[in-house]
Enzyme design. Structure first.
Site, PDB file in Angstrom:
ATOM      1  CE  LYS A  59      -3.811  -1.782   2.678  1.00  0.00           C
ATOM      2  NZ  LYS A  59      -4.573  -1.713   3.655  1.00  0.00           N
TER       3      LYS A  59
ATOM      4  CG  HIS B 180      -2.701   6.572   5.800  1.00  0.00           C
ATOM      5  ND1 HIS B 180      -3.065   6.941   6.540  1.00  0.00           N
ATOM      6  CD2 HIS B 180      -4.263   6.234   4.578  1.00  0.00           C
ATOM      7  CE1 HIS B 180      -4.785   7.547   6.054  1.00  0.00           C
ATOM      8  NE2 HIS B 180      -5.221   6.727   4.886  1.00  0.00           N
TER       9      HIS B 180
ATOM     10  CG  HIS C 223       1.138   4.334   8.560  1.00  0.00           C
ATOM     11  ND1 HIS C 223       1.640   2.968  10.024  1.00  0.00           N
ATOM     12  CD2 HIS C 223       1.008   3.924   8.095  1.00  0.00           C
ATOM     13  CE1 HIS C 223       0.883   2.489   9.277  1.00  0.00           C
ATOM     14  NE2 HIS C 223      -0.148   2.817   8.497  1.00  0.00           N
TER      15      HIS C 223
END
Length: 554
Positions: free
Chosen positions: A114, A117, A120
């Site tokens: 992924k 994001h 994080h």
């Protein structure tokens, strides 16, 4: 002693007089608690009298008041700064009682396959601060990125890639393509049980270490780590170890067997394996460590990872940095480790943090961290191009990136880590006020002054030329640096250091106006340059601990 360990010395009425609370020293464990308070106060006062800086001293009950020689104060602080440079403050006697050993810090820990994001960001910069702080005080720090790289979602992704994936697209834009595949396969799986079966089959192949499944999973993992390293490089963050849940699959089963041997594992009516954590042994509080089908859970793999790290690194302490929603998870993790007989779990700690609300770019809601970093750089570049004080730079985008990231970090670190906060682009990028931009501007301004006139360290200087209140205020504040680092290492909160650096920057801004170097007699200019050079050193040291890369021009 006064100059080496200045904790709990409080300034009185902006004069070079100080008040030392013996009670606070006892409470913080800096002095031994055994013994008579008055006797300890008198003994400490007697010790202080030996310091050549101290001119007058008065010892009351648990409190010591003393006056210092301004001349010697100026001379000693600036000599110490000149000699110790980046070690200034960290060599204080305050830290003599702190155990220095190996510290493992686990932070960031995004899920593979992924894009990184934005959620994080907090774990990444907070963990980096803690690692930097511990390292600056002499600890051997091991930075661990514990990736989310195992679980049924990878069965779904693997099956999805076999159906919708394209190696060419994976090569050109890897994480975006994996994200698109994951969204598509999730959508298809809602109405198609065949895809659900395919996902379970792929994950079974992965667990059984079948070659093709493992090869694809490894490709996803390697691609992700390479992409993440580019983001970490922009943030100025590095890791010693890229670990993950997948590393501890086999060990998790061994942990379950050990729990069984020790009589700690119970089986519920549903067939799940649990550990009773209730004090009364009545199962009023328990943690599930095994699914009914015998597969491990996140906490089982965390138990295995903790035990493995202790065996591998023999750490003295381990710190986990995650959002506060995981508080119960870590409480249970440490309880189970202690129940298994691992007394070192008492030296494991969870540092929780709150949520960031309203983080948006001009295009709308933020999903990926790269978008945030790009936005910070772009906005800062526009602000710099519109400012009349902006210097000519070879790489303005690089400076804008560093200043933009420092703005993000300071905004995050100003308050208690456990609190949620509202994100506001306009406020965090202001050049005035308590912002990362202001810190960078102060540092760059000092660098420009030193570059133009020198650092004042060549030859002797006359301390009597720095006896004005503005200079003394700065020197008194610099003496608090070791105390601030001590506070920070006690509770692992960056707000103490941020507040210290902000106050230092405001004091410096005033001194810059009132204590000019240009046009002053040479001896006066030399003394002021020595002072400003010392401030620049401490400012840069503190910024680096926070995870900020100081810029020399902006």
């Amino acid at each position: 002693m006064f100059l080496k360990g200045s904790s709990d010395i409080v300034h009185l009425r902006q004069s070079p007089d100080f008040r030392l609370s013996v009670n606070t020293l006892l409470r913080n464990g800096i002095l031994p608690t055994n013994g008579n308070l008055q006797a300890q106060t008198e003994a400490l006062a007697s010790q202080l009298k030996q310091d050549s800086v101290v001119e007058e001293i008065f010892a009351g009950r648990g409190v010591i008041h003393f006056r210092v020689s301004r001349n010697l104060l100026v001379q000693k602080v600036l000599e110490q700064l000149c000699q110790e440079r980046h070690k200034f403050g960290v060599k204080s006697e305050l830290f003599d009682g702190l155990k220095k050993g190996t510290t493992v810090v686990e932070f960031s820990s995004p899920n593979i396959a992924k894009k990184f994001h934005a959620g994080h960001l907090r774990s990444t910069i907070i963990g980096n601060f803690i690692a930097n702080l511990k390292e600056s005080l002499g600890n051997n720090v091991i930075r661990v990125n514990y990736l989310g790289d195992w679980g049924m979602q990878f069965g779904l992704l693997g099956a999805g890639f076999q159906l919708f994936g394209c190696q060419e697209k994976l090569k050109n834009n890897p994480l975006q393509h994996l994200f698109d595949v994951y969204v598509q396969v999730n959508k298809e799986a809602e109405n198609n049980e065949v895809i659900g079966q395919a996902a379970r089959e792929f994950f079974r192949q992965l667990e059984q270490q079948e070659h093709q499944a493992v090869l694809l999973w490894k490709q996803f993992r390697e691609i992700t780590v390479e992409e993440y390293q580019q983001v970490y490089k922009r943030l100025g963050v590095h890791f010693d170890i890229y670990s993950g849940e997948s590393f501890h699959q086999q060990q998790a089963q061994e942990v379950v067997q050990q729990l069984q041997r020790q009589g700690l594992l119970k089986t519920t009516e549903k067939g799940t394996g649990v550990v009773d954590l209730s004090s009364a042994g009545d199962m009023s509080s328990y943690s599930t460590v095994l699914r009914s089908d015998g597969t491990s859970l996140y906490i089982t793999r965390d138990l295995a990872a903790a035990i493995d790290r202790k065996e591998r690194y023999n750490f003295d302490e381990m710190i986990y940095v995650t959002d506060k929603s995981q508080g119960i998870h870590f409480q249970q993790l440490f309880q189970i480790l202690l129940a298994m007989g691992h007394s070192w779990a008492e030296r494991c700690q969870h540092v929780p943090f709150g949520l960031v609300q309203g983080m948006k770019t001009r295009l709308g809601e933020v999903v990926f961290l790269e978008d945030v970093l790009d936005e910070a750089r772009g906005r800062m570049l526009r602000n710099m191009s519109q400012s009349k004080t902006t210097k000519e730079m070879v790489y303005p985008e690089d400076t804008a990136e560093k200043v933009g990231i420092s703005a993000l970090i300071v905004q995050d670190f100003k308050g208690p880590l456990g609190s949620d906060y509202k994100f506001d682009w306009d406020r965090i990028l202001q050049a005035q006020g308590d912002t990362g931009v202001f810190l960078q501007y102060t540092h760059a301004r000092l660098c420009s002054l030193i570059h133009r006139y020198g650092d004042g360290e060549e030859g002797a200087f006359d301390p009597s030329l720095l006896l004005d209140q503005r200079s003394i205020s700065i020197l008194q504040h610099l003496l608090r640096y070791d105390e601030v680092l001590y506070q920070s290492v006690q509770d692992l909160q960056p707000k103490h250091l941020v507040n210290f650096l902000m106050t230092l920057s405001h004091l410096t801004a005033s001194a810059h106006r009132e204590l000019p170097v240009k046009g002053s007699p040479q001896a006066v200019a030399q003394a002021r340059l020595r002072l400003f050079s010392g401030v620049c050193t401490v400012l840069a040291n503190g910024m680096k601990i926070l995870g900020i890369t100081p810029v020399k021009k902006m």
